[in-house]
Write an enzyme that holds these catalytic residues in place. Sequence first.
Site, mmCIF file in Angstrom:
data_model
loop_
_atom_site.group_PDB
_atom_site.id
_atom_site.type_symbol
_atom_site.label_atom_id
_atom_site.label_comp_id
_atom_site.label_asym_id
_atom_site.label_seq_id
_atom_site.Cartn_x
_atom_site.Cartn_y
_atom_site.Cartn_z
ATOM 1 N N HIS A 108 0.469 -32.943 6.553
ATOM 2 C CA HIS A 108 1.068 -31.830 5.810
ATOM 3 C C HIS A 108 2.460 -32.257 5.325
ATOM 4 C CE1 HIS A 108 2.754 -27.900 4.893
ATOM 5 N NE2 HIS A 108 1.512 -27.439 4.869
ATOM 6 N N GLY A 185 4.885 -22.350 -0.046
ATOM 7 C CA GLY A 185 5.820 -21.347 0.461
ATOM 8 C C GLY A 185 6.846 -20.886 -0.550
HETATM 9 C C1 PEP Z 1 0.576 -24.647 3.517
HETATM 10 O O1 PEP Z 1 1.464 -24.589 4.346
HETATM 11 O O2 PEP Z 1 -0.330 -25.478 3.653
HETATM 12 C C2 PEP Z 1 0.594 -23.724 2.390
HETATM 13 C C3 PEP Z 1 -0.235 -23.896 1.406
HETATM 14 O O3 PEP Z 1 1.527 -22.712 2.463
HETATM 15 P P1 PEP Z 1 1.660 -21.458 1.459
HETATM 16 O O4 PEP Z 1 0.279 -20.928 1.211
HETATM 17 O O5 PEP Z 1 2.532 -20.487 2.183
HETATM 18 O O6 PEP Z 1 2.273 -21.971 0.195
#
Ligand code: PEP
Length: 261
Positions: A108, A185
């Site tokens: 990630h 995010g």
């Molecule tokens: C993630 O953390 O993998 C992600 C996609 O976060 P968000 O949906 O909040 O953008």
Amino acid sequence: MSEKSCSTGGKRNEEKLIAGNWKMNGSLAANEALVRALLDGLGGDAGCDVAVCPPSIYLAQVRALLGASERIALGAQDVSQHENGAYTGDVSAAMLRDFGVRYAIVGHSERRQHQAESDTHVAIKVQRALAAGITPIVCVGETLAQREAGETEVIVKRQLAAVIHLNGHCISEIVVAYEPVWAIGTGRTATPEQAQAVHALLRAQLRAATDRADRVRILYGGSMNAANAASLLAQPDIDGGLIGGASLKAPDFLSIIAAAS
Ligand code: PEP
């Protein structure tokens, strides 16, 4: 690795996969409320594969809440690159497997950024997960600066190439998540066309590595929500979503699941 050692026993991946990345959120009480609301909301058959990835300390709790039900699979947010031994704080693939973990997010962008995970670390983690029978969800994605410099293709291909290089024929057992860092995010989502363009590149890269590339699910992640999920999931190479913020609210996560079904 032998063919046997990388098999996650996966079925053919015709269904989309919606996976919730809870990140470092939750509590015993909040997790219980969320899982119960998801199970209630899903009813009998979700119509797609669904997973939740709580923080590792809550895996046992969430495993118990999910029960024997196959409706929601359990995922981890990371896996150690080491098999066992003096690695304080790490959780091995075998330990995850002990708790019925089916998926592990690997690479990630938050870990690449804050824990300095390199492409090599990510590739080794993928190997550990596969050897334990866990399906790695391998995250790739470019930063805003890299996109603006026209480097998106080079970056995502480099990240995936490291995983392909180390994992060879096992590569058809992975899940890929394209997560543009600038969309995570932030509330800023890639357009369906922007996402599809990158997914097509990744699919082509997988096709060059395996004749089973079409069974690899390529998820989109980055501010996917109830409002934009359907248009993203309608793209030919978008096989599901990795959902952060919206996976913490049962109605939102259920709406995304419905859009994938
Ligand atoms: C993630 O953390 O993998 C992600 C996609 O976060 P968000 O949906 O909040 O953008």
